[in-house]
Scaffold this active site. Sequence first.
Site, PDB file in Angstrom:
ATOM      1  NE  ARG A   1       4.554  -4.169  -9.308  1.00 41.49           N
ATOM      2  CZ  ARG A   1       5.133  -3.107  -8.909  1.00 41.49           C
ATOM      3  NH1 ARG A   1       6.442  -3.089  -9.526  1.00 41.49           N
ATOM      4  NH2 ARG A   1       5.075  -2.338  -8.043  1.00 41.49           N
TER       5      ARG A   1
ATOM      6  CB  ILE B   1       3.370   0.939  -6.188  1.00 38.56           C
ATOM      7  CG1 ILE B   1       4.281   1.958  -6.371  1.00 38.56           C
ATOM      8  CG2 ILE B   1       2.047   1.343  -6.450  1.00 38.56           C
ATOM      9  CD1 ILE B   1       4.484   3.067  -5.352  1.00 38.56           C
ATOM     10  CG  LEU B   2       0.878  -2.543  -1.707  1.00 37.16           C
ATOM     11  CD1 LEU B   2       0.377  -2.255  -0.382  1.00 37.16           C
ATOM     12  CD2 LEU B   2       1.430  -4.185  -1.823  1.00 37.16           C
TER      13      LEU B   2
ATOM     14  CG  ASN C   1       3.798   3.604   3.289  1.00 36.83           C
ATOM     15  OD1 ASN C   1       4.724   2.683   3.591  1.00 36.83           O
ATOM     16  ND2 ASN C   1       4.299   4.499   2.610  1.00 36.83           N
TER      17      ASN C   1
ATOM     18  CG  HIS D   1       6.775   8.984   2.723  1.00 36.58           C
ATOM     19  ND1 HIS D   1       7.341   8.135   1.680  1.00 36.58           N
ATOM     20  CD2 HIS D   1       7.250  10.153   2.568  1.00 36.58           C
ATOM     21  CE1 HIS D   1       8.115   9.001   0.916  1.00 36.58           C
ATOM     22  NE2 HIS D   1       7.833  10.332   1.418  1.00 36.58           N
TER      23      HIS D   1
ATOM     24  CG  ASP E   1      -4.518   6.738  -1.989  1.00 39.77           C
ATOM     25  OD1 ASP E   1      -3.193   6.701  -2.537  1.00 39.77           O
ATOM     26  OD2 ASP E   1      -4.894   8.109  -2.064  1.00 39.77           O
TER      27      ASP E   1
ATOM     28  N   GLY F   1      -2.672   5.816  -5.133  1.00 37.39           N
ATOM     29  CA  GLY F   1      -1.456   6.663  -5.661  1.00 37.39           C
ATOM     30  C   GLY F   1      -0.217   6.257  -4.896  1.00 37.39           C
TER      31      GLY F   1
ATOM     32  CG  ASP G   1       4.658   7.588  -0.744  1.00 34.11           C
ATOM     33  OD1 ASP G   1       4.277   6.562  -0.064  1.00 34.11           O
ATOM     34  OD2 ASP G   1       5.473   8.015  -1.185  1.00 34.11           O
TER      35      ASP G   1
HETATM   36  C1  GAR Z   1      11.800   3.831   6.632  1.00 32.24           C
HETATM   37  O1  GAR Z   1      12.463   5.016   6.574  1.00 32.24           O
HETATM   38  C2  GAR Z   1      10.483   3.756   5.943  1.00 32.24           C
HETATM   39  O2  GAR Z   1       9.766   5.075   6.015  1.00 32.24           O
HETATM   40  C3  GAR Z   1      10.888   3.727   4.277  1.00 32.24           C
HETATM   41  O3  GAR Z   1      11.938   2.988   4.648  1.00 32.24           O
HETATM   42  C4  GAR Z   1      12.596   2.888   5.640  1.00 32.24           C
HETATM   43  C5  GAR Z   1      12.718   1.619   6.402  1.00 32.24           C
HETATM   44  O4  GAR Z   1      13.760   1.364   7.299  1.00 32.24           O
HETATM   45  N1  GAR Z   1       9.884   3.357   3.434  1.00 32.24           N
HETATM   46  C6  GAR Z   1       9.870   4.176   2.035  1.00 32.24           C
HETATM   47  O5  GAR Z   1      10.650   4.790   2.112  1.00 32.24           O
HETATM   48  C7  GAR Z   1       8.608   3.620   1.648  1.00 32.24           C
HETATM   49  N2  GAR Z   1       8.435   4.353   0.263  1.00 32.24           N
HETATM   50  P1  GAR Z   1      14.201  -0.013   7.819  1.00 32.24           P
HETATM   51  O6  GAR Z   1      14.178  -0.922   6.836  1.00 32.24           O
HETATM   52  O7  GAR Z   1      15.021   0.302   8.795  1.00 32.24           O
HETATM   53  O8  GAR Z   1      12.634  -0.296   8.594  1.00 32.24           O
END
Ligand code: GAR
Length: 207
Positions: A72, A99-100, A114, A116, A148, A150, A152
Amino acid sequence: MTSSPGSTRTPVVAMASGTGSLLAALLAFAERPSSSFTVAALVVDRDCPAIGIAEAAGVPVVRCEVGDYADREAWDRALRERVAEYAPEWIVAAGFMKILGPAFLGAYAARVLNSHPALLPAFPGAHGVADALAYGVKVTGCTVHLVDGGVDTGPILAQGVVEVRTGDTVESLHERIKTTERELLPTVVEAVVTRGVVTDGRKAYIP
Ligand code: GAR
């Protein structure tokens, strides 16, 4: 294309792993004459429909898969180097499911966003929509936050509320959340690009 010759728009690199509807919303916003940012490149960590959306818009795609690197950390360093070629001022994780790590985040301190699909700090992680539905909350939504180290946990910049309806499935609820995300995320990107962010590491606001 999202920029024109001589454009002074701020370069932003988007990152995605899925269908790319948030990416499409970012690209549509960036197309507006009044937009202050351009999507300089898309980073993906896997084969996904987001690639086609970027290509159709003339946006270069950087494919960086964890499996192509020893570990990673090596992936994180490669990601940093490949993204640096586009000299972005901001990075926007728009449905990016990795995760970055510190090598990448260290190069873009407080400049990685990000989106979420839950109201953080409730329901972090990869299953935020399903977890909220299973818990029985009556409202959920989406959060745009600084990334950051962590999962989310970074300072929150903006949130949108979505009502949970009787009979909702993960899919129906997620689709309504994404409708809100597609409105919220580009406006937050525009705001941070033009006004910056003030953060003490826990709280953040856009002045
Ligand atoms: C979104 O709901 C975003 O918040 C989520 O993936 C979806 C992307 O939708 N991201 C995560 O869950 C990150 N942990 P899309 O592929 O239609 O843009």
